[in-house]
Design a protein around this motif. Structure first.
Motif, PDB file in Angstrom:
ATOM      1  N   ASN A 136      49.691  52.698  30.790  1.00 35.32           N
ATOM      2  CA  ASN A 136      50.467  53.316  31.868  1.00 35.32           C
ATOM      3  C   ASN A 136      49.674  54.379  32.618  1.00 35.32           C
ATOM      4  OD1 ASN A 136      52.801  51.796  31.536  1.00 35.32           O
ATOM      5  ND2 ASN A 136      53.486  53.087  29.862  1.00 35.32           N
ATOM      6  N   SER A 137      48.438  54.661  32.160  1.00 38.76           N
ATOM      7  CA  SER A 137      47.552  55.609  32.840  1.00 38.76           C
ATOM      8  C   SER A 137      46.486  54.898  33.670  1.00 38.76           C
ATOM      9  CB  SER A 137      46.831  56.489  31.808  1.00 38.76           C
ATOM     10  OG  SER A 137      47.751  57.169  31.014  1.00 38.76           O
ATOM     11  N   LEU A 138      46.462  53.588  33.592  1.00 38.95           N
ATOM     12  CA  LEU A 138      45.425  52.796  34.248  1.00 38.95           C
ATOM     13  C   LEU A 138      45.479  52.973  35.761  1.00 38.95           C
ATOM     14  CD1 LEU A 138      43.217  50.682  33.572  1.00 38.95           C
ATOM     15  CD2 LEU A 138      44.955  48.931  33.925  1.00 38.95           C
ATOM     16  N   THR A 139      44.333  53.294  36.377  1.00 38.60           N
ATOM     17  CA  THR A 139      44.287  53.436  37.836  1.00 38.60           C
ATOM     18  C   THR A 139      43.401  52.394  38.497  1.00 38.60           C
ATOM     19  OG1 THR A 139      42.479  55.043  37.712  1.00 38.60           O
ATOM     20  CG2 THR A 139      44.733  55.929  37.785  1.00 38.60           C
ATOM     21  N   SER A 140      42.414  51.879  37.762  1.00 41.43           N
ATOM     22  CA  SER A 140      41.434  50.986  38.372  1.00 41.43           C
ATOM     23  C   SER A 140      41.120  49.800  37.462  1.00 41.43           C
ATOM     24  CB  SER A 140      40.160  51.779  38.651  1.00 41.43           C
ATOM     25  OG  SER A 140      39.144  50.940  39.141  1.00 41.43           O
ATOM     26  N   ILE A 141      41.138  48.613  38.066  1.00 42.68           N
ATOM     27  CA  ILE A 141      40.766  47.381  37.368  1.00 42.68           C
ATOM     28  C   ILE A 141      39.618  46.758  38.143  1.00 42.68           C
ATOM     29  CG2 ILE A 141      41.531  45.107  36.583  1.00 42.68           C
ATOM     30  CD1 ILE A 141      44.417  46.205  36.588  1.00 42.68           C
ATOM     31  N   GLY A 142      38.498  46.518  37.476  1.00 38.77           N
ATOM     32  CA  GLY A 142      37.299  46.006  38.126  1.00 38.77           C
ATOM     33  C   GLY A 142      37.381  44.536  38.507  1.00 38.77           C
ATOM     34  N   TYR A 143      36.407  44.100  39.304  1.00 43.93           N
ATOM     35  CA  TYR A 143      36.381  42.708  39.746  1.00 43.93           C
ATOM     36  C   TYR A 143      36.202  41.763  38.551  1.00 43.93           C
ATOM     37  CZ  TYR A 143      31.238  42.676  39.494  1.00 43.93           C
ATOM     38  OH  TYR A 143      29.941  42.732  39.063  1.00 43.93           O
ATOM     39  N   TRP A 144      36.841  40.635  38.659  1.00 41.03           N
ATOM     40  CA  TRP A 144      36.800  39.570  37.659  1.00 41.03           C
ATOM     41  C   TRP A 144      37.198  40.057  36.254  1.00 41.03           C
ATOM     42  CZ3 TRP A 144      33.639  34.617  37.621  1.00 41.03           C
ATOM     43  CH2 TRP A 144      33.590  34.053  38.888  1.00 41.03           C
ATOM     44  N   ALA A 145      37.945  41.141  36.157  1.00 40.38           N
ATOM     45  CA  ALA A 145      38.297  41.721  34.850  1.00 40.38           C
ATOM     46  C   ALA A 145      38.971  40.716  33.927  1.00 40.38           C
ATOM     47  CB  ALA A 145      39.181  42.950  35.032  1.00 40.38           C
ATOM     48  N   PHE A 146      39.814  39.852  34.479  1.00 38.40           N
ATOM     49  CA  PHE A 146      40.541  38.865  33.671  1.00 38.40           C
ATOM     50  C   PHE A 146      40.215  37.433  34.106  1.00 38.40           C
ATOM     51  CE2 PHE A 146      43.235  42.694  34.115  1.00 38.40           C
ATOM     52  CZ  PHE A 146      43.139  43.145  32.810  1.00 38.40           C
ATOM     53  N   ALA A 147      39.154  37.244  34.844  1.00 36.47           N
ATOM     54  CA  ALA A 147      38.804  35.919  35.376  1.00 36.47           C
ATOM     55  C   ALA A 147      38.597  34.913  34.240  1.00 36.47           C
ATOM     56  CB  ALA A 147      37.550  36.006  36.236  1.00 36.47           C
ATOM     57  N   TYR A 148      39.109  33.735  34.474  1.00 35.72           N
ATOM     58  CA  TYR A 148      38.977  32.609  33.542  1.00 35.72           C
ATOM     59  C   TYR A 148      39.622  32.879  32.184  1.00 35.72           C
ATOM     60  CZ  TYR A 148      36.197  30.722  37.232  1.00 35.72           C
ATOM     61  OH  TYR A 148      35.803  30.266  38.469  1.00 35.72           O
ATOM     62  N   CYS A 149      40.658  33.702  32.173  1.00 40.13           N
ATOM     63  CA  CYS A 149      41.515  33.827  30.987  1.00 40.13           C
ATOM     64  C   CYS A 149      42.560  32.722  31.136  1.00 40.13           C
ATOM     65  CB  CYS A 149      42.165  35.209  30.922  1.00 40.13           C
ATOM     66  SG  CYS A 149      41.010  36.529  30.536  1.00 40.13           S
ATOM     67  N   THR A 150      42.182  31.530  30.765  1.00 38.52           N
ATOM     68  CA  THR A 150      42.976  30.337  31.070  1.00 38.52           C
ATOM     69  C   THR A 150      44.286  30.251  30.302  1.00 38.52           C
ATOM     70  OG1 THR A 150      41.644  29.088  29.495  1.00 38.52           O
ATOM     71  CG2 THR A 150      40.975  28.993  31.802  1.00 38.52           C
ATOM     72  N   GLY A 151      44.485  31.052  29.267  1.00 38.02           N
ATOM     73  CA  GLY A 151      45.743  31.048  28.526  1.00 38.02           C
ATOM     74  C   GLY A 151      46.770  32.026  29.058  1.00 38.02           C
ATOM     75  N   LEU A 152      46.372  32.887  29.988  1.00 35.70           N
ATOM     76  CA  LEU A 152      47.259  33.920  30.520  1.00 35.70           C
ATOM     77  C   LEU A 152      48.303  33.302  31.452  1.00 35.70           C
ATOM     78  CD1 LEU A 152      47.443  37.011  30.324  1.00 35.70           C
ATOM     79  CD2 LEU A 152      46.033  37.131  32.380  1.00 35.70           C
ATOM     80  N   THR A 153      49.592  33.552  31.179  1.00 38.35           N
ATOM     81  CA  THR A 153      50.664  32.990  32.012  1.00 38.35           C
ATOM     82  C   THR A 153      51.368  34.044  32.860  1.00 38.35           C
ATOM     83  OG1 THR A 153      52.270  33.177  30.222  1.00 38.35           O
ATOM     84  CG2 THR A 153      51.103  31.058  30.445  1.00 38.35           C
TER      85      THR A 153
END
Length: 173
Positions: free
Chosen positions: A82-99
């Motif tokens: 809940n403190s997260l301010t920034s998510i970098g490029y491709w941070a979750f790329a190709y996480c093929t199980g994520l729905t």
């Protein structure tokens, strides 16, 4: 720092920064308990950890670097700080199980193609106003859900359809 054949790692609370490539390519890693004092997760920290199925980012974390969870094929659940301010490029790329994923209201910046290649990602929930973001992924088929009264979203946002997040179409806040 891939500890050969480790399936579970409990990182000590004294750790405040997860270094670049810290556990990259640890394919046997299934479970990680991140320390409560963690502030940032640097680039590629868990990239190619094929065995990782879920992760909870502690509330002190403000930054997730680039390609942190790149190609974590079996990652199906990500609970963000809940403190997260920034998510970098491709941070979750190709996480093929994520729905689905929920982006906290604190996030103000999302790097390009953060969900590129996430073929199963169908729902992206935003708790706050629309963050500064480049394309979320050039091959996404997801719907973006946002809270009523939040600003910056349009019927099509980042080339994805949007809907107001209600109890009928989303997780309970």
């Amino acid at each position: 720092m891939c500890i050969r054949d480790s399936v579970s790692i409990d990182i000590p609370d004294s750790v405040t920064s997860m270094g670049a490539y810290a556990f990259g390519s640890c394919s046997s890693l299934i479970s990680v308990k991140l320390p409560s004092n963690l502030i940032e997760i640097e680039d590629h920290a868990f990239a190619y950890c094929d065995g990782l199925t879920s992760i909870t980012i502690p509330n002190g974390v403000t930054t997730i670097g680039n390609e942190v969870f790149l190609s974590c094929d079996n990652l199906t659940r990500i609970d963000l700080s809940n403190s997260l301010t920034s998510i970098g490029y491709w941070a979750f790329a190709y996480c093929t199980g994520l729905t689905n994923i929920t982006i906290p209201a604190s996030v103000t910046s999302i790097g390009s193609d953060v969900f590129n290649g996430c073929a199963m990602l169908a729902k992206i929930y935003f708790e706050g106003d629309a963050p500064d973001a480049d394309l979320l992924g050039d091959d996404l088929i997801a719907t973006v859900y946002y809270r009523e009264g939040k600003t910056g979203f349009a019927p099509i946002w980042q080339e994805l359809p949007t809907e107001v997040w209600t109890l009928e179409n989303g997780p309970t806040p």
